[in-house]
Design a protein around this motif. Structure first.
Motif, mmCIF file in Angstrom:
data_model
loop_
_atom_site.group_PDB
_atom_site.id
_atom_site.type_symbol
_atom_site.label_atom_id
_atom_site.label_comp_id
_atom_site.label_asym_id
_atom_site.label_seq_id
_atom_site.Cartn_x
_atom_site.Cartn_y
_atom_site.Cartn_z
ATOM 1 N N LYS A 36 0.830 -1.213 0.000
ATOM 2 C CA LYS A 36 0.000 0.000 0.000
ATOM 3 C C LYS A 36 0.860 1.259 0.000
ATOM 4 O O LYS A 36 0.566 2.223 -0.713
ATOM 5 N N GLU A 37 1.929 1.239 0.817
ATOM 6 C CA GLU A 37 2.816 2.395 0.876
ATOM 7 C C GLU A 37 3.518 2.634 -0.459
ATOM 8 O O GLU A 37 3.686 3.778 -0.881
ATOM 9 N N MET A 38 3.944 1.561 -1.113
ATOM 10 C CA MET A 38 4.611 1.703 -2.396
ATOM 11 C C MET A 38 3.674 2.374 -3.408
ATOM 12 O O MET A 38 4.076 3.291 -4.128
ATOM 13 N N LYS A 39 2.448 1.923 -3.443
ATOM 14 C CA LYS A 39 1.452 2.516 -4.352
ATOM 15 C C LYS A 39 1.303 4.012 -4.062
ATOM 16 O O LYS A 39 1.362 4.845 -4.962
ATOM 17 N N HIS A 40 1.137 4.347 -2.789
ATOM 18 C CA HIS A 40 0.948 5.738 -2.408
ATOM 19 C C HIS A 40 2.182 6.582 -2.736
ATOM 20 O O HIS A 40 2.065 7.702 -3.247
ATOM 21 N N GLU A 93 -9.382 -10.737 -6.523
ATOM 22 C CA GLU A 93 -9.320 -9.352 -6.048
ATOM 23 C C GLU A 93 -7.967 -9.062 -5.397
ATOM 24 O O GLU A 93 -7.393 -7.992 -5.596
ATOM 25 N N PHE A 94 -7.463 -10.022 -4.621
ATOM 26 C CA PHE A 94 -6.173 -9.884 -3.961
ATOM 27 C C PHE A 94 -5.057 -9.724 -5.004
ATOM 28 O O PHE A 94 -4.225 -8.827 -4.902
ATOM 29 N N ILE A 95 -5.054 -10.571 -5.999
ATOM 30 C CA ILE A 95 -4.029 -10.514 -7.046
ATOM 31 C C ILE A 95 -4.125 -9.207 -7.826
ATOM 32 O O ILE A 95 -3.109 -8.571 -8.115
ATOM 33 N N LEU A 96 -5.336 -8.789 -8.156
ATOM 34 C CA LEU A 96 -5.506 -7.527 -8.882
ATOM 35 C C LEU A 96 -5.045 -6.333 -8.053
ATOM 36 O O LEU A 96 -4.468 -5.381 -8.591
ATOM 37 N N PHE A 97 -5.279 -6.390 -6.743
ATOM 38 C CA PHE A 97 -4.812 -5.315 -5.859
ATOM 39 C C PHE A 97 -3.285 -5.228 -5.887
ATOM 40 O O PHE A 97 -2.715 -4.141 -6.048
ATOM 41 N N LEU A 98 -2.609 -6.370 -5.727
ATOM 42 C CA LEU A 98 -1.142 -6.370 -5.752
ATOM 43 C C LEU A 98 -0.618 -5.894 -7.098
ATOM 44 O O LEU A 98 0.353 -5.131 -7.173
ATOM 45 N N GLN A 99 -1.257 -6.325 -8.183
ATOM 46 C CA GLN A 99 -0.841 -5.886 -9.520
ATOM 47 C C GLN A 99 -1.008 -4.385 -9.677
ATOM 48 O O GLN A 99 -0.155 -3.712 -10.251
ATOM 49 N N ASP A 100 -2.093 -3.839 -9.145
ATOM 50 C CA ASP A 100 -2.321 -2.399 -9.218
ATOM 51 C C ASP A 100 -1.226 -1.641 -8.467
ATOM 52 O O ASP A 100 -0.748 -0.608 -8.933
ATOM 53 N N CYS A 101 -0.834 -2.171 -7.309
ATOM 54 C CA CYS A 101 0.237 -1.520 -6.531
ATOM 55 C C CYS A 101 1.540 -1.479 -7.310
ATOM 56 O O CYS A 101 2.199 -0.434 -7.377
ATOM 57 N N ILE A 102 1.931 -2.593 -7.903
ATOM 58 C CA ILE A 102 3.201 -2.630 -8.628
ATOM 59 C C ILE A 102 3.109 -1.840 -9.934
ATOM 60 O O ILE A 102 4.099 -1.258 -10.395
ATOM 61 N N SER A 103 1.919 -1.762 -10.501
ATOM 62 C CA SER A 103 1.738 -1.017 -11.758
ATOM 63 C C SER A 103 1.876 0.485 -11.576
ATOM 64 O O SER A 103 2.076 1.205 -12.554
ATOM 65 N N THR A 104 1.807 0.975 -10.331
ATOM 66 C CA THR A 104 1.978 2.418 -10.137
ATOM 67 C C THR A 104 3.386 2.865 -10.515
ATOM 68 O O THR A 104 3.581 4.020 -10.875
ATOM 69 N N ILE A 105 4.343 1.950 -10.454
ATOM 70 C CA ILE A 105 5.695 2.294 -10.899
ATOM 71 C C ILE A 105 5.677 2.539 -12.407
ATOM 72 O O ILE A 105 6.204 3.529 -12.902
ATOM 73 N N GLU A 106 5.030 1.653 -13.123
ATOM 74 C CA GLU A 106 4.920 1.787 -14.582
ATOM 75 C C GLU A 106 4.109 3.018 -14.978
ATOM 76 O O GLU A 106 4.435 3.706 -15.946
ATOM 77 N N LYS A 107 3.069 3.299 -14.207
ATOM 78 C CA LYS A 107 2.173 4.413 -14.532
ATOM 79 C C LYS A 107 2.710 5.769 -14.102
ATOM 80 O O LYS A 107 2.144 6.799 -14.459
ATOM 81 N N CYS A 108 3.785 5.770 -13.328
ATOM 82 C CA CYS A 108 4.356 7.030 -12.854
ATOM 83 C C CYS A 108 4.688 7.918 -14.050
ATOM 84 O O CYS A 108 5.279 7.463 -15.029
ATOM 85 N N ARG A 109 4.299 9.170 -13.977
ATOM 86 C CA ARG A 109 4.508 10.108 -15.069
ATOM 87 C C ARG A 109 5.969 10.529 -15.214
ATOM 88 O O ARG A 109 6.340 11.195 -16.180
ATOM 89 N N LYS A 110 6.775 10.160 -14.235
ATOM 90 C CA LYS A 110 8.191 10.508 -14.248
ATOM 91 C C LYS A 110 8.998 9.243 -14.571
ATOM 92 O O LYS A 110 8.591 8.142 -14.245
ATOM 93 N N PRO A 111 10.169 9.390 -15.200
ATOM 94 C CA PRO A 111 11.023 8.217 -15.412
ATOM 95 C C PRO A 111 11.431 7.621 -14.059
ATOM 96 O O PRO A 111 11.721 8.368 -13.118
ATOM 97 N N VAL A 112 11.438 6.312 -13.967
ATOM 98 C CA VAL A 112 11.838 5.624 -12.735
ATOM 99 C C VAL A 112 13.084 4.796 -13.032
ATOM 100 O O VAL A 112 13.096 4.000 -13.975
ATOM 101 N N ILE A 113 14.106 5.013 -12.225
ATOM 102 C CA ILE A 113 15.376 4.309 -12.385
ATOM 103 C C ILE A 113 15.593 3.423 -11.162
ATOM 104 O O ILE A 113 15.565 3.918 -10.033
ATOM 105 N N ALA A 114 15.789 2.138 -11.388
ATOM 106 C CA ALA A 114 16.109 1.231 -10.281
ATOM 107 C C ALA A 114 17.611 1.278 -10.049
ATOM 108 O O ALA A 114 18.396 1.150 -10.986
ATOM 109 N N ALA A 115 17.990 1.480 -8.805
ATOM 110 C CA ALA A 115 19.416 1.588 -8.478
ATOM 111 C C ALA A 115 19.822 0.487 -7.505
ATOM 112 O O ALA A 115 19.084 0.129 -6.645
#
Length: 115
Positions: A36-40, A93-115
């Motif tokens: 939840k925190e990651m999504k937020h 529903e549980f799986i879709l919730f987790l997928q939505d959380c991780i998809s916020t990284i992809e949906k971020c309007r800014k470039p995301v770099i994993a370090a």
């Protein structure tokens, strides 16, 4: 103002946002609150006018071990229903919730770099 989180260190300076997994004692594995925190955090980074790029990192020896195994063990609790269809729907529903959380990284309007 940057929200505070229990399982992440989140900061922004010089137009660089930083999201750092912060459960090194658990190899940065994600429990339900961490998902939840990651999504937020990524929704906040996406909307922040002060952030132009986001760096995702992990504290400790491991970047991120993925889903916390204790969370997977809790999936069995979703089977409290007598009806097989309702059981399956809760798991879906549980799986879709987790997928939505991780998809916020992809949906971020800014470039995301994993370090």
């Amino acid at each position: 103002m940057i929200p505070s989180y229990q399982f992440f260190e989140v900061s922004a300076a010089n137009h660089i946002g930083t999201v750092v997994f912060n459960r090194p004692e658990k190899s940065n594995a994600l429990n339900m609150d961490a998902w939840k925190e990651m999504k937020h955090a990524f929704e906040w980074m996406s909307q922040s006018e002060d952030v132009r790029v986001v760096v995702l990192a992990g504290n400790g020896k491991h970047f991120c071990a993925g889903i916390d195994l204790s969370l997977l063990m809790d999936v069995g609790k979703l089977n409290d229903h007598q009806c097989e269809g309702r059981k399956r729907e809760k798991i879906r529903e549980f799986i879709l919730f987790l997928q939505d959380c991780i998809s916020t990284i992809e949906k971020c309007r800014k470039p995301v770099i994993a370090a």
